[in-house]
Scaffold this motif. Structure first.
Motif, PDB file in Angstrom:
ATOM      1  N   THR A   1      -7.680   2.293   2.570  1.00  0.00           N
ATOM      2  CA  THR A   1      -7.093   1.693   1.380  1.00  0.00           C
ATOM      3  C   THR A   1      -7.241   2.696   0.243  1.00  0.00           C
ATOM      4  O   THR A   1      -8.267   3.357   0.138  1.00  0.00           O
ATOM      5  CB  THR A   1      -7.826   0.383   1.029  1.00  0.00           C
TER       6      THR A   1
ATOM      7  N   SER B   1      -6.730   3.414  -4.038  1.00  0.00           N
ATOM      8  CA  SER B   1      -6.496   2.894  -5.384  1.00  0.00           C
ATOM      9  C   SER B   1      -5.487   3.756  -6.138  1.00  0.00           C
ATOM     10  O   SER B   1      -5.134   3.458  -7.276  1.00  0.00           O
ATOM     11  CB  SER B   1      -7.809   2.820  -6.167  1.00  0.00           C
TER      12      SER B   1
ATOM     13  N   ASP C   1      -1.646   5.306  -6.405  1.00  0.00           N
ATOM     14  CA  ASP C   1      -0.278   5.013  -6.011  1.00  0.00           C
ATOM     15  C   ASP C   1       0.247   6.091  -5.064  1.00  0.00           C
ATOM     16  O   ASP C   1      -0.048   7.275  -5.231  1.00  0.00           O
ATOM     17  CB  ASP C   1       0.601   4.944  -7.268  1.00  0.00           C
ATOM     18  N   ALA C   2       1.035   5.684  -4.078  1.00  0.00           N
ATOM     19  CA  ALA C   2       1.565   6.616  -3.076  1.00  0.00           C
ATOM     20  C   ALA C   2       2.356   7.751  -3.711  1.00  0.00           C
ATOM     21  O   ALA C   2       2.272   8.900  -3.268  1.00  0.00           O
ATOM     22  CB  ALA C   2       2.427   5.871  -2.065  1.00  0.00           C
TER      23      ALA C   2
ATOM     24  N   HIS D   1       2.193   3.664   5.750  1.00  0.00           N
ATOM     25  CA  HIS D   1       1.995   3.282   4.351  1.00  0.00           C
ATOM     26  C   HIS D   1       2.616   1.909   4.103  1.00  0.00           C
ATOM     27  O   HIS D   1       3.774   1.660   4.443  1.00  0.00           O
ATOM     28  CB  HIS D   1       2.657   4.307   3.424  1.00  0.00           C
ATOM     29  N   GLU D   2       1.799   1.031   3.544  1.00  0.00           N
ATOM     30  CA  GLU D   2       2.296  -0.265   3.075  1.00  0.00           C
ATOM     31  C   GLU D   2       1.408  -0.699   1.911  1.00  0.00           C
ATOM     32  O   GLU D   2       0.219  -0.984   2.105  1.00  0.00           O
ATOM     33  CB  GLU D   2       2.259  -1.312   4.183  1.00  0.00           C
ATOM     34  N   GLY D   3       1.965  -0.696   0.716  1.00  0.00           N
ATOM     35  CA  GLY D   3       1.182  -1.047  -0.459  1.00  0.00           C
ATOM     36  C   GLY D   3       0.023  -0.078  -0.642  1.00  0.00           C
ATOM     37  O   GLY D   3       0.212   1.135  -0.661  1.00  0.00           O
ATOM     38  N   ALA D   4      -1.188  -0.606  -0.748  1.00  0.00           N
ATOM     39  CA  ALA D   4      -2.380   0.225  -0.930  1.00  0.00           C
ATOM     40  C   ALA D   4      -2.954   0.726   0.386  1.00  0.00           C
ATOM     41  O   ALA D   4      -3.930   1.465   0.403  1.00  0.00           O
ATOM     42  CB  ALA D   4      -3.453  -0.569  -1.684  1.00  0.00           C
ATOM     43  N   HIS D   5      -2.332   0.345   1.500  1.00  0.00           N
ATOM     44  CA  HIS D   5      -2.839   0.722   2.824  1.00  0.00           C
ATOM     45  C   HIS D   5      -2.103   1.960   3.334  1.00  0.00           C
ATOM     46  O   HIS D   5      -0.878   2.021   3.308  1.00  0.00           O
ATOM     47  CB  HIS D   5      -2.676  -0.443   3.806  1.00  0.00           C
ATOM     48  N   HIS D   6      -2.889   2.939   3.768  1.00  0.00           N
ATOM     49  CA  HIS D   6      -2.347   4.219   4.222  1.00  0.00           C
ATOM     50  C   HIS D   6      -3.017   4.609   5.527  1.00  0.00           C
ATOM     51  O   HIS D   6      -4.036   4.053   5.909  1.00  0.00           O
ATOM     52  CB  HIS D   6      -2.632   5.316   3.182  1.00  0.00           C
TER      53      HIS D   6
END
Length: 103
Positions: A9, A11, A13-14, A41-46
């Motif tokens: 996760t 904090s 931004d991608a 990548h999806e939201g805060a998950h990488h």
């Protein structure tokens, strides 16, 4: 072949990570035994799904400086690493793994 799934996760931004991610990609390409990475990548998950020539190469990467850098990054948390042997013959049939060489 051996695969690693590494997730975390962030904090950050991608879009703000894009330049650093490109540098990271170049460093990963130079890792001995590295074959390919699918970026997740999806939201805060990488994360990524990594393919290596063998388990030893995957474990060296897992225990090496690039993953250590991910673990130490102050904006990253919940880092998880999982590994699996692959089925090379079936992977070749679906285009995920280069076809084994024949003699």
């Amino acid at each position: 072949m051996y695969a690693l799934l590494i997730t975390f996760t962030s904090s950050v931004d991608a879009e703000d990570m894009a330049a650093d991610a490109a540098h990271f990609a170049e460093a990963v390409r130079a890792v001995p035994g590295f074959v390919a990475k699918t970026w997740l990548h999806e939201g805060a998950h990488h994360g990524g799904f990594y393919l290596f020539t063998d388990r030893a190469a995957a474990e060296a990467y897992r225990d090496g400086p690039l993953v250590a850098g991910l673990r130490a990054h102050p904006a990253f948390s919940d880092l998880e690493v999982r590994g699996w042997p692959t089925n090379t013959e079936l992977g070749a049939l679906t285009g995920a793994i280069p076809a084994p060489a024949t003699a």
